[in-house]
Write a protein that holds these residues in place. Structure first.
Motif, PDB file in Angstrom:
ATOM      1  N   THR A  12       0.821  -1.211   0.000  1.00 57.31           N
ATOM      2  CA  THR A  12       0.000   0.000   0.000  1.00 57.31           C
ATOM      3  C   THR A  12       0.856   1.263   0.000  1.00 57.31           C
ATOM      4  N   LEU A  13       2.164   1.118   0.190  1.00 57.21           N
ATOM      5  CA  LEU A  13       3.038   2.282   0.250  1.00 57.21           C
ATOM      6  C   LEU A  13       3.304   2.812  -1.157  1.00 57.21           C
ATOM      7  N   GLU A  14       3.431   4.109  -1.250  1.00 56.07           N
ATOM      8  CA  GLU A  14       3.818   4.726  -2.515  1.00 56.07           C
ATOM      9  C   GLU A  14       5.310   4.504  -2.703  1.00 56.07           C
ATOM     10  N   LYS A  15       5.667   3.764  -3.753  1.00 57.50           N
ATOM     11  CA  LYS A  15       7.059   3.399  -3.977  1.00 57.50           C
ATOM     12  C   LYS A  15       7.859   4.590  -4.475  1.00 57.50           C
ATOM     13  N   GLN A  16       8.989   4.844  -3.861  1.00 52.24           N
ATOM     14  CA  GLN A  16       9.870   5.923  -4.259  1.00 52.24           C
ATOM     15  C   GLN A  16      11.051   5.358  -5.045  1.00 52.24           C
ATOM     16  N   ALA A  17      11.561   6.138  -5.977  1.00 51.49           N
ATOM     17  CA  ALA A  17      12.753   5.731  -6.702  1.00 51.49           C
ATOM     18  C   ALA A  17      13.940   5.761  -5.747  1.00 51.49           C
ATOM     19  N   MET A  18      14.760   4.727  -5.785  1.00 50.43           N
ATOM     20  CA  MET A  18      15.955   4.643  -4.948  1.00 50.43           C
ATOM     21  C   MET A  18      15.612   4.915  -3.481  1.00 50.43           C
ATOM     22  N   ALA A  19      14.638   4.204  -2.970  1.00 54.63           N
ATOM     23  CA  ALA A  19      14.192   4.414  -1.594  1.00 54.63           C
ATOM     24  C   ALA A  19      15.187   3.844  -0.590  1.00 54.63           C
ATOM     25  N   ILE A  20      15.297   4.509   0.545  1.00 51.91           N
ATOM     26  CA  ILE A  20      16.061   4.006   1.687  1.00 51.91           C
ATOM     27  C   ILE A  20      15.041   3.504   2.699  1.00 51.91           C
ATOM     28  N   GLY A  22      14.007   1.265   6.050  1.00 57.10           N
ATOM     29  CA  GLY A  22      14.469   0.655   7.284  1.00 57.10           C
ATOM     30  C   GLY A  22      13.580  -0.500   7.678  1.00 57.10           C
ATOM     31  N   TYR A  23      14.144  -1.465   8.378  1.00 56.22           N
ATOM     32  CA  TYR A  23      13.358  -2.593   8.908  1.00 56.22           C
ATOM     33  C   TYR A  23      13.682  -2.755  10.381  1.00 56.22           C
ATOM     34  N   GLY A  30       6.071  -6.959  24.340  1.00 54.90           N
ATOM     35  CA  GLY A  30       6.578  -6.235  25.494  1.00 54.90           C
ATOM     36  C   GLY A  30       7.854  -5.460  25.213  1.00 54.90           C
ATOM     37  N   GLN A  31       8.446  -5.674  24.041  1.00 55.51           N
ATOM     38  CA  GLN A  31       9.685  -4.983  23.704  1.00 55.51           C
ATOM     39  C   GLN A  31       9.400  -3.725  22.895  1.00 55.51           C
ATOM     40  N   GLU A  32      10.340  -2.799  22.908  1.00 55.27           N
ATOM     41  CA  GLU A  32      10.159  -1.509  22.253  1.00 55.27           C
ATOM     42  C   GLU A  32      10.969  -1.415  20.963  1.00 55.27           C
ATOM     43  N   HIS A  33      10.399  -0.749  19.968  1.00 61.57           N
ATOM     44  CA  HIS A  33      11.099  -0.476  18.715  1.00 61.57           C
ATOM     45  C   HIS A  33      11.947   0.800  18.800  1.00 61.57           C
ATOM     46  N   ARG A  34      11.798   1.582  19.849  1.00 62.77           N
ATOM     47  CA  ARG A  34      12.310   2.935  19.865  1.00 62.77           C
ATOM     48  C   ARG A  34      13.800   3.030  19.549  1.00 62.77           C
ATOM     49  N   LEU A  35      14.627   2.178  20.141  1.00 58.62           N
ATOM     50  CA  LEU A  35      16.066   2.236  19.902  1.00 58.62           C
ATOM     51  C   LEU A  35      16.371   2.046  18.421  1.00 58.62           C
ATOM     52  N   GLN A  36      15.726   1.055  17.799  1.00 57.64           N
ATOM     53  CA  GLN A  36      15.953   0.801  16.379  1.00 57.64           C
ATOM     54  C   GLN A  36      15.424   1.945  15.521  1.00 57.64           C
ATOM     55  N   LEU A  37      14.233   2.438  15.843  1.00 64.07           N
ATOM     56  CA  LEU A  37      13.625   3.511  15.053  1.00 64.07           C
ATOM     57  C   LEU A  37      14.460   4.792  15.112  1.00 64.07           C
ATOM     58  N   ASP A  38      14.981   5.113  16.281  1.00 64.97           N
ATOM     59  CA  ASP A  38      15.811   6.313  16.410  1.00 64.97           C
ATOM     60  C   ASP A  38      17.051   6.205  15.528  1.00 64.97           C
ATOM     61  N   ALA A  39      17.678   5.029  15.528  1.00 63.17           N
ATOM     62  CA  ALA A  39      18.885   4.830  14.730  1.00 63.17           C
ATOM     63  C   ALA A  39      18.575   4.883  13.239  1.00 63.17           C
ATOM     64  N   LEU A  40      17.463   4.271  12.830  1.00 64.08           N
ATOM     65  CA  LEU A  40      17.086   4.265  11.416  1.00 64.08           C
ATOM     66  C   LEU A  40      16.683   5.660  10.953  1.00 64.08           C
ATOM     67  N   ASN A  41      16.031   6.380  11.828  1.00 69.14           N
ATOM     68  CA  ASN A  41      15.651   7.757  11.504  1.00 69.14           C
ATOM     69  C   ASN A  41      16.887   8.635  11.320  1.00 69.14           C
ATOM     70  N   ALA A  42      17.898   8.401  12.134  1.00 66.10           N
ATOM     71  CA  ALA A  42      19.105   9.235  12.097  1.00 66.10           C
ATOM     72  C   ALA A  42      19.876   9.101  10.785  1.00 66.10           C
ATOM     73  N   VAL A  43      19.724   7.966  10.087  1.00 66.11           N
ATOM     74  CA  VAL A  43      20.454   7.782   8.831  1.00 66.11           C
ATOM     75  C   VAL A  43      19.600   8.139   7.617  1.00 66.11           C
ATOM     76  N   GLY A  44      18.402   8.717   7.853  1.00 66.50           N
ATOM     77  CA  GLY A  44      17.608   9.253   6.762  1.00 66.50           C
ATOM     78  C   GLY A  44      16.750   8.262   5.999  1.00 66.50           C
ATOM     79  N   CYS A  45      16.213   7.255   6.673  1.00 70.19           N
ATOM     80  CA  CYS A  45      15.317   6.313   5.988  1.00 70.19           C
ATOM     81  C   CYS A  45      14.061   7.044   5.511  1.00 70.19           C
ATOM     82  N   ASP A  46      13.609   6.720   4.311  1.00 71.76           N
ATOM     83  CA  ASP A  46      12.374   7.310   3.790  1.00 71.76           C
ATOM     84  C   ASP A  46      11.166   6.797   4.560  1.00 71.76           C
ATOM     85  N   TYR A  47      11.214   5.541   4.938  1.00 68.24           N
ATOM     86  CA  TYR A  47      10.192   4.968   5.808  1.00 68.24           C
ATOM     87  C   TYR A  47      10.734   3.693   6.433  1.00 68.24           C
TER      88      TYR A  47
END
Length: 207
Positions: A12-20, A22-23, A30-47
């Motif tokens: 359903t995502l709009e595909k971008q050319a040369m997308a970055i 993150g997974y 019970g676990q949090e994504h926050r540590l991973q999301l912060d790191a992925l956000n810092a390197v400029g992931c499109d989504y």
């Protein structure tokens, strides 16, 4: 950065050319994504596509499978750590090779690996081999210790399935993501069910 929660179809995502892309993956709710999301956000992931699912069960990672199939040439897949991507070294190398053939770039932030460069490809295989060697060495030492204990008569029959020290060791492996429950159980010479039963009382006592 757009954050795509687990359960939302990647198609359903709009595909971008040369997308970055993150997974992010955690094993339990019970676990949090926050540590991973912060790191992925810092390197400029499109989504970022994130999900909850055990790394030991391929069927528990539908968003990853959908993500991998939708990546295009010149896209970049970014993970916080390599063990977020695969269940084993064998699977990890298979995924990396497939992405390389499709000209999809793979980056791991924790190990500082980028498979688009010769150095990055070499480091990827070196880290994978070291990780496998470390797991095999731990398992070998554990088995040797158990055999020595049995030989000295300290472990006889089925009187004691897991000693307190072994339970502590298993908890350390799991907490550091060094092993899955199945790998830890194998290293200790017991079934996964036995390990889970041994860990449960320990968790209750720590509350």
């Amino acid at each position: 950065m757009r954050h795509v929660h687990y359960g939302l179809a990647f198609a359903t995502l709009e595909k971008q050319a040369m997308a970055i892309v993150g997974y992010s993956r955690v094993s339990t709710n019970g676990q949090e994504h926050r540590l991973q999301l912060d790191a992925l956000n810092a390197v400029g992931c499109d989504y970022v596509v994130s999900e909850v699912g055990s790394g030991s069960d391929e069927n528990a990672r539908p968003q990853l499978q959908r993500l991998l199939s939708n990546l295009s040439s010149d896209d970049t897949l970014v993970v916080w750590r390599l063990d977020r991507l695969a269940r084993s070294v064998k699977e990890l190398i298979a995924i990396a090779n497939e992405l390389s053939q499709r000209k999809v770039r793979l980056r791991s932030l924790n190990e500082q690996i980028d498979t688009t460069t010769p150095q990055g490809r070499m480091m990827f295989h070196v880290f994978a081999m070291i990780a496998q060697f470390e797991r095999d060495l731990i398992a070998e030492r554990t088995r040797a210790g158990l055999e020595a204990a049995r030989a000295s008569g300290r472990i006889i029959g089925r009187r004691r399935l897991l000693a307190p020290a072994q339970i502590v060791q298993a908890e350390a492996w799991l907490a550091s993501k060094q092993m899955t429950q199945a790998q830890a159980a194998k290293a200790l010479g017991v079934s996964r069910a036995t390990l889970i039963r041994a860990l449960s009382p320990a968790k209750e006592m720590s509350k």
